[in-house]
Design an enzyme around this catalytic site. Structure first.
Site, PDB file in Angstrom:
ATOM      1  N   ARG A 121      45.402  42.130  50.977  1.00  0.00           N
ATOM      2  CA  ARG A 121      45.480  43.550  50.634  1.00  0.00           C
ATOM      3  C   ARG A 121      44.404  44.408  51.296  1.00  0.00           C
ATOM      4  O   ARG A 121      44.361  45.609  51.099  1.00  0.00           O
ATOM      5  CB  ARG A 121      45.372  43.703  49.110  1.00  0.00           C
ATOM      6  CG  ARG A 121      46.581  43.163  48.386  1.00  0.00           C
ATOM      7  CD  ARG A 121      46.303  42.888  46.915  1.00  0.00           C
ATOM      8  NE  ARG A 121      47.508  42.456  46.220  1.00  0.00           N
ATOM      9  CZ  ARG A 121      48.022  41.234  46.280  1.00  0.00           C
ATOM     10  NH1 ARG A 121      47.432  40.298  46.996  1.00  0.00           N
ATOM     11  NH2 ARG A 121      49.135  40.936  45.625  1.00  0.00           N
ATOM     12  N   VAL A 143      35.966  45.047  44.649  1.00  0.00           N
ATOM     13  CA  VAL A 143      36.675  43.772  44.584  1.00  0.00           C
ATOM     14  C   VAL A 143      36.131  42.981  43.402  1.00  0.00           C
ATOM     15  O   VAL A 143      34.929  42.727  43.323  1.00  0.00           O
ATOM     16  CB  VAL A 143      36.481  42.954  45.883  1.00  0.00           C
ATOM     17  CG1 VAL A 143      37.225  41.636  45.806  1.00  0.00           C
ATOM     18  CG2 VAL A 143      36.915  43.758  47.103  1.00  0.00           C
ATOM     19  N   HIS A 171      34.004  37.680  31.934  1.00  0.00           N
ATOM     20  CA  HIS A 171      33.329  38.711  32.724  1.00  0.00           C
ATOM     21  C   HIS A 171      34.324  39.535  33.541  1.00  0.00           C
ATOM     22  O   HIS A 171      34.197  40.760  33.655  1.00  0.00           O
ATOM     23  CB  HIS A 171      32.295  38.040  33.639  1.00  0.00           C
ATOM     24  CG  HIS A 171      31.480  38.989  34.439  1.00  0.00           C
ATOM     25  ND1 HIS A 171      31.710  39.220  35.779  1.00  0.00           N
ATOM     26  CD2 HIS A 171      30.435  39.777  34.091  1.00  0.00           C
ATOM     27  CE1 HIS A 171      30.844  40.108  36.222  1.00  0.00           C
ATOM     28  NE2 HIS A 171      30.057  40.457  35.224  1.00  0.00           N
ATOM     29  N   GLY A 203      35.825  31.923  35.681  1.00  0.00           N
ATOM     30  CA  GLY A 203      36.096  31.106  34.515  1.00  0.00           C
ATOM     31  C   GLY A 203      35.575  31.671  33.212  1.00  0.00           C
ATOM     32  O   GLY A 203      35.616  30.989  32.189  1.00  0.00           O
ATOM     33  N   THR A 204      35.096  32.922  33.222  1.00  0.00           N
ATOM     34  CA  THR A 204      34.561  33.538  32.005  1.00  0.00           C
ATOM     35  C   THR A 204      35.236  34.889  31.783  1.00  0.00           C
ATOM     36  O   THR A 204      35.902  35.413  32.681  1.00  0.00           O
ATOM     37  CB  THR A 204      33.036  33.771  32.127  1.00  0.00           C
ATOM     38  OG1 THR A 204      32.802  34.783  33.115  1.00  0.00           O
ATOM     39  CG2 THR A 204      32.306  32.487  32.517  1.00  0.00           C
ATOM     40  N   SER A 218      31.371  46.677  41.362  1.00  0.00           N
ATOM     41  CA  SER A 218      32.416  47.539  40.822  1.00  0.00           C
ATOM     42  C   SER A 218      32.018  48.226  39.523  1.00  0.00           C
ATOM     43  O   SER A 218      32.494  49.320  39.229  1.00  0.00           O
ATOM     44  CB  SER A 218      33.695  46.726  40.612  1.00  0.00           C
ATOM     45  OG  SER A 218      34.179  46.276  41.864  1.00  0.00           O
ATOM     46  N   PHE A 219      31.150  47.605  38.742  1.00  0.00           N
ATOM     47  CA  PHE A 219      30.711  48.208  37.490  1.00  0.00           C
ATOM     48  C   PHE A 219      30.003  49.539  37.738  1.00  0.00           C
ATOM     49  O   PHE A 219      30.060  50.442  36.899  1.00  0.00           O
ATOM     50  CB  PHE A 219      29.786  47.236  36.740  1.00  0.00           C
ATOM     51  CG  PHE A 219      29.517  47.629  35.328  1.00  0.00           C
ATOM     52  CD1 PHE A 219      30.449  47.373  34.333  1.00  0.00           C
ATOM     53  CD2 PHE A 219      28.333  48.255  34.979  1.00  0.00           C
ATOM     54  CE1 PHE A 219      30.204  47.739  33.013  1.00  0.00           C
ATOM     55  CE2 PHE A 219      28.074  48.624  33.669  1.00  0.00           C
ATOM     56  CZ  PHE A 219      29.015  48.361  32.681  1.00  0.00           C
ATOM     57  N   GLU A 220      29.369  49.673  38.887  1.00  0.00           N
ATOM     58  CA  GLU A 220      28.619  50.892  39.216  1.00  0.00           C
ATOM     59  C   GLU A 220      29.490  51.996  39.817  1.00  0.00           C
ATOM     60  O   GLU A 220      29.021  53.127  40.002  1.00  0.00           O
ATOM     61  CB  GLU A 220      27.483  50.560  40.180  1.00  0.00           C
ATOM     62  CG  GLU A 220      26.385  49.698  39.578  1.00  0.00           C
ATOM     63  CD  GLU A 220      26.753  48.230  39.409  1.00  0.00           C
ATOM     64  OE1 GLU A 220      26.242  47.607  38.471  1.00  0.00           O
ATOM     65  OE2 GLU A 220      27.566  47.703  40.213  1.00  0.00           O
ATOM     66  N   PHE A 255      42.099  55.160  43.811  1.00  0.00           N
ATOM     67  CA  PHE A 255      41.788  53.891  43.155  1.00  0.00           C
ATOM     68  C   PHE A 255      42.003  52.733  44.117  1.00  0.00           C
ATOM     69  O   PHE A 255      43.129  52.304  44.359  1.00  0.00           O
ATOM     70  CB  PHE A 255      42.668  53.729  41.913  1.00  0.00           C
ATOM     71  CG  PHE A 255      42.302  52.564  41.049  1.00  0.00           C
ATOM     72  CD1 PHE A 255      41.215  52.638  40.206  1.00  0.00           C
ATOM     73  CD2 PHE A 255      43.054  51.407  41.069  1.00  0.00           C
ATOM     74  CE1 PHE A 255      40.876  51.571  39.384  1.00  0.00           C
ATOM     75  CE2 PHE A 255      42.728  50.330  40.260  1.00  0.00           C
ATOM     76  CZ  PHE A 255      41.641  50.409  39.416  1.00  0.00           C
TER      77      PHE A 255
END
Length: 160
Positions: A129, A82, A90, A87-88, A59-61, A115
C-alpha cells in the site's frame, strides 16, 4: 484488495495553488513511511500547493502535531503513519487513539486531514500500500489527494 472502488482522482487536475498543506509523518517502519511520504509529496507538488513536512516519532503523535499545524495556518494536513499489529493490545490502543485524535483535530479546526495511517497485520500489507515499486496501492498519494480535494471544496463552500 482494499483499494477496490476507490475514487478516480486525477492529481494533475487539482489546482491547489495558494493552499498550504502540512504533511505530518511518523518515523516507524521507515521503508513504508518513506513510500507514503513520497506519494504524498508527488501529489502535492503536482497540485502546486505550498508544502511543509514534519516528521514525528510515531503515529500516536500525529493528532497533536496535525492540530498544531492547522492552528498555525495550514489549510490541510496529510497524516501518514504505520502501525503493525504485534502480540499485545498496544496496536489497538495506538490505532484507536491516533484515528480518533485525527478526527477530532480535523473537526475542531474545521479543516481537512488526509488519512494516511496504515493499520496493518504485517509488513507486507504496508509494502503493498506504500506506493513502492511493485505496490498495488499508494495510500500516501490517496491521502494527499483527499486533503487537497477537501480543502478546495471547503474553500468553495465558504466562498473563500
Amino acid at each position: 484488495m482494499s483499494g477496490h472502488g476507490a475514487p478516480d482522482i486525477d492529481p494533475t487536475a487539482l489546482d491547489g495553488s495558494g493552499l498550504r498543506v502540512t504533511v505530518v509523518a511518523g518515523r516507524w517502519h521507515d521503508e513504508i513511511s518513506a513510500g507514503l511520504l513520497a506519494g504524498a509529496r508527488r501529489v502535492l507538488d503536482a497540485a502546486g500547493v505550498t508544502t511543509t513536512v514534519i516528521r514525528v516519532p510515531g503515529s500516536f503523535e500525529l493528532p497533536v502535531v496535525a492540530r498544531a499545524a492547522l492552528d498555525a495556518g495550514a489549510d490541510a494536513v496529510v497524516a501518514l503513519g504505520v502501525i503493525i499489529r504485534g502480540g499485545t493490545p498496544h496496536f489497538e490502543y495506538v490505532s484507536d487513539a491516533a484515528t480518533s485524535g485525527l478526527t477530532q483535530a480535523s473537526l475542531l479546526a474545521g479543516k481537512p486531514i488526509g488519512f494516511g495511517l496504515l493499520t496493518l497485520d504485517d509488513e507486507q500489507q504496508g509494502i503493498d500500500r506504500a506506493g513502492l515499486p511493485g505496490s498495488k496501492e499508494d495510500k500516501g498519494a490517496e491521502a494527499a489527494e483527499a486533503a487537497v480535494t477537501t480543502a478546495l471544496l471547503l474553500k468553495s463552500i465558504r466562498g473563500a
